[in-house]
Design a protein around this motif. Sequence first.
Motif, mmCIF file in Angstrom:
data_model
loop_
_atom_site.group_PDB
_atom_site.id
_atom_site.type_symbol
_atom_site.label_atom_id
_atom_site.label_comp_id
_atom_site.label_asym_id
_atom_site.label_seq_id
_atom_site.Cartn_x
_atom_site.Cartn_y
_atom_site.Cartn_z
ATOM 1 N N GLY A 239 12.326 -5.401 -4.809
ATOM 2 C CA GLY A 239 11.042 -4.930 -5.302
ATOM 3 C C GLY A 239 10.366 -5.932 -6.212
ATOM 4 N N LYS A 240 9.030 -5.857 -6.232
ATOM 5 C CA LYS A 240 8.261 -6.728 -7.114
ATOM 6 C C LYS A 240 6.889 -6.099 -7.349
ATOM 7 N N THR A 241 6.258 -6.515 -8.418
ATOM 8 C CA THR A 241 4.936 -5.997 -8.725
ATOM 9 C C THR A 241 3.889 -6.732 -7.903
ATOM 10 N N LYS A 242 2.807 -6.039 -7.590
ATOM 11 C CA LYS A 242 1.680 -6.650 -6.891
ATOM 12 C C LYS A 242 0.557 -6.943 -7.879
ATOM 13 N N ALA A 243 0.173 -5.933 -8.641
ATOM 14 C CA ALA A 243 -0.919 -6.051 -9.603
ATOM 15 C C ALA A 243 -0.940 -4.772 -10.425
ATOM 16 N N GLY A 244 -1.928 -4.644 -11.284
ATOM 17 C CA GLY A 244 -2.018 -3.449 -12.099
ATOM 18 C C GLY A 244 -3.396 -3.257 -12.694
ATOM 19 N N LYS B 83 -6.816 9.449 -13.656
ATOM 20 C CA LYS B 83 -7.641 9.787 -14.829
ATOM 21 C C LYS B 83 -6.802 9.842 -16.102
ATOM 22 N N LYS B 84 -5.567 10.354 -16.016
ATOM 23 C CA LYS B 84 -4.707 10.506 -17.192
ATOM 24 C C LYS B 84 -3.981 9.223 -17.592
ATOM 25 N N ALA B 85 -3.759 8.333 -16.634
ATOM 26 C CA ALA B 85 -2.898 7.167 -16.864
ATOM 27 C C ALA B 85 -3.543 6.152 -17.798
ATOM 28 N N LYS B 86 -2.725 5.617 -18.709
ATOM 29 C CA LYS B 86 -3.170 4.542 -19.590
ATOM 30 C C LYS B 86 -3.073 3.201 -18.878
ATOM 31 N N SER B 87 -2.114 3.083 -17.974
ATOM 32 C CA SER B 87 -1.996 1.881 -17.144
ATOM 33 C C SER B 87 -1.394 2.267 -15.792
ATOM 34 N N ILE B 88 -1.747 1.467 -14.781
ATOM 35 C CA ILE B 88 -1.287 1.711 -13.418
ATOM 36 C C ILE B 88 -0.770 0.384 -12.870
ATOM 37 N N VAL B 89 0.368 0.436 -12.184
ATOM 38 C CA VAL B 89 0.938 -0.771 -11.589
ATOM 39 C C VAL B 89 1.244 -0.490 -10.120
ATOM 40 N N PHE B 90 0.853 -1.435 -9.264
ATOM 41 C CA PHE B 90 1.135 -1.345 -7.840
ATOM 42 C C PHE B 90 2.328 -2.244 -7.545
ATOM 43 N N VAL B 91 3.296 -1.705 -6.807
ATOM 44 C CA VAL B 91 4.517 -2.465 -6.545
ATOM 45 C C VAL B 91 4.870 -2.439 -5.069
ATOM 46 N N ASP B 92 5.622 -3.451 -4.675
ATOM 47 C CA ASP B 92 6.213 -3.515 -3.347
ATOM 48 C C ASP B 92 7.661 -3.057 -3.524
ATOM 49 N N LEU C 282 -5.015 -1.950 -16.488
ATOM 50 C CA LEU C 282 -4.824 -1.539 -17.879
ATOM 51 C C LEU C 282 -6.195 -1.160 -18.398
ATOM 52 N N GLY C 283 -6.418 0.137 -18.574
ATOM 53 C CA GLY C 283 -7.743 0.603 -18.946
ATOM 54 C C GLY C 283 -8.692 0.355 -17.787
ATOM 55 N N GLU C 284 -9.671 -0.513 -17.997
ATOM 56 C CA GLU C 284 -10.608 -0.887 -16.944
ATOM 57 C C GLU C 284 -10.345 -2.301 -16.424
ATOM 58 N N THR C 285 -9.315 -2.967 -16.943
ATOM 59 C CA THR C 285 -9.036 -4.361 -16.622
ATOM 60 C C THR C 285 -8.021 -4.467 -15.491
ATOM 61 N N MET C 286 -8.340 -5.291 -14.503
ATOM 62 C CA MET C 286 -7.404 -5.562 -13.419
ATOM 63 C C MET C 286 -6.404 -6.613 -13.894
ATOM 64 N N LEU C 287 -5.142 -6.401 -13.576
ATOM 65 C CA LEU C 287 -4.076 -7.320 -13.962
ATOM 66 C C LEU C 287 -3.463 -7.959 -12.721
ATOM 67 N N THR C 288 -3.124 -9.229 -12.837
ATOM 68 C CA THR C 288 -2.415 -9.908 -11.757
ATOM 69 C C THR C 288 -0.919 -9.636 -11.913
ATOM 70 N N GLU C 289 -0.146 -10.121 -10.965
ATOM 71 C CA GLU C 289 1.312 -9.966 -11.041
ATOM 72 C C GLU C 289 1.854 -10.635 -12.301
ATOM 73 N N ALA C 290 1.331 -11.824 -12.628
ATOM 74 C CA ALA C 290 1.779 -12.544 -13.825
ATOM 75 C C ALA C 290 1.400 -11.777 -15.095
ATOM 76 N N ASP C 291 0.221 -11.146 -15.099
ATOM 77 C CA ASP C 291 -0.206 -10.354 -16.262
ATOM 78 C C ASP C 291 0.725 -9.161 -16.482
ATOM 79 N N VAL C 292 1.111 -8.514 -15.405
ATOM 80 C CA VAL C 292 2.012 -7.356 -15.511
ATOM 81 C C VAL C 292 3.360 -7.800 -16.062
ATOM 82 N N THR C 293 3.863 -8.930 -15.580
ATOM 83 C CA THR C 293 5.144 -9.450 -16.066
ATOM 84 C C THR C 293 5.037 -9.807 -17.548
#
Length: 170
Positions: free
Chosen positions: A103-108, A18-27, A110-121
């Motif tokens: 390690g690497k990013t999976k996705a994320g 709820k507090k986060a402005k953005s969230i990123v999922f990583v391996d 931002l607000g209500e928008t889903m981001l791909t790995e390329a978007d996070v990068t």
Amino acid sequence: MATQKKIDTVTKMTENIKKAKSIVFVDYVGLKHKQLEDLRKKLRTVGAEFMVTKNKLLERAFGTKSDSVKPLLKNATGTLFNFDDEVAGIKELLAFFKKAAVGKTKAGILGETMLTEADVTRLSKIPPKQQLLGQLAGQLMAPIQGLHYALSWNMNKLVWALNSIKAKKI
């Protein structure tokens, strides 16, 4: 069976979501415990938090939004929550992964928008917020400065002409 520790973890993650402005999922597989602690310290300085939990608990924390997140929650998943700045934690995380060569990013999100790995990068390559605000201020001042120079040009020409006449008479 739900233990109190699991209930507390889900509650904390729900609050973070709820507090986060953005969230990123990583391996994060391959990082040592000491490296994870160093990463957490670095992220705290930029207003972000890194959590490693079971995927099922993370899925429960997302509640009704879990359908969009569920495909990302395979294997070991670490979650980065950015509270102060949407991008600062991502930059720090990717720099740490690059340095550790693990390690690497999976996705994320931002607000209500889903981001791909390329978007996070791509998002991690955006300049810092203060620099962007400075660029915006400069661009907003450009028309005013242009008007100032245009209006003062005739006055400058007059002063230069008078100075050259003065120089010839002396």
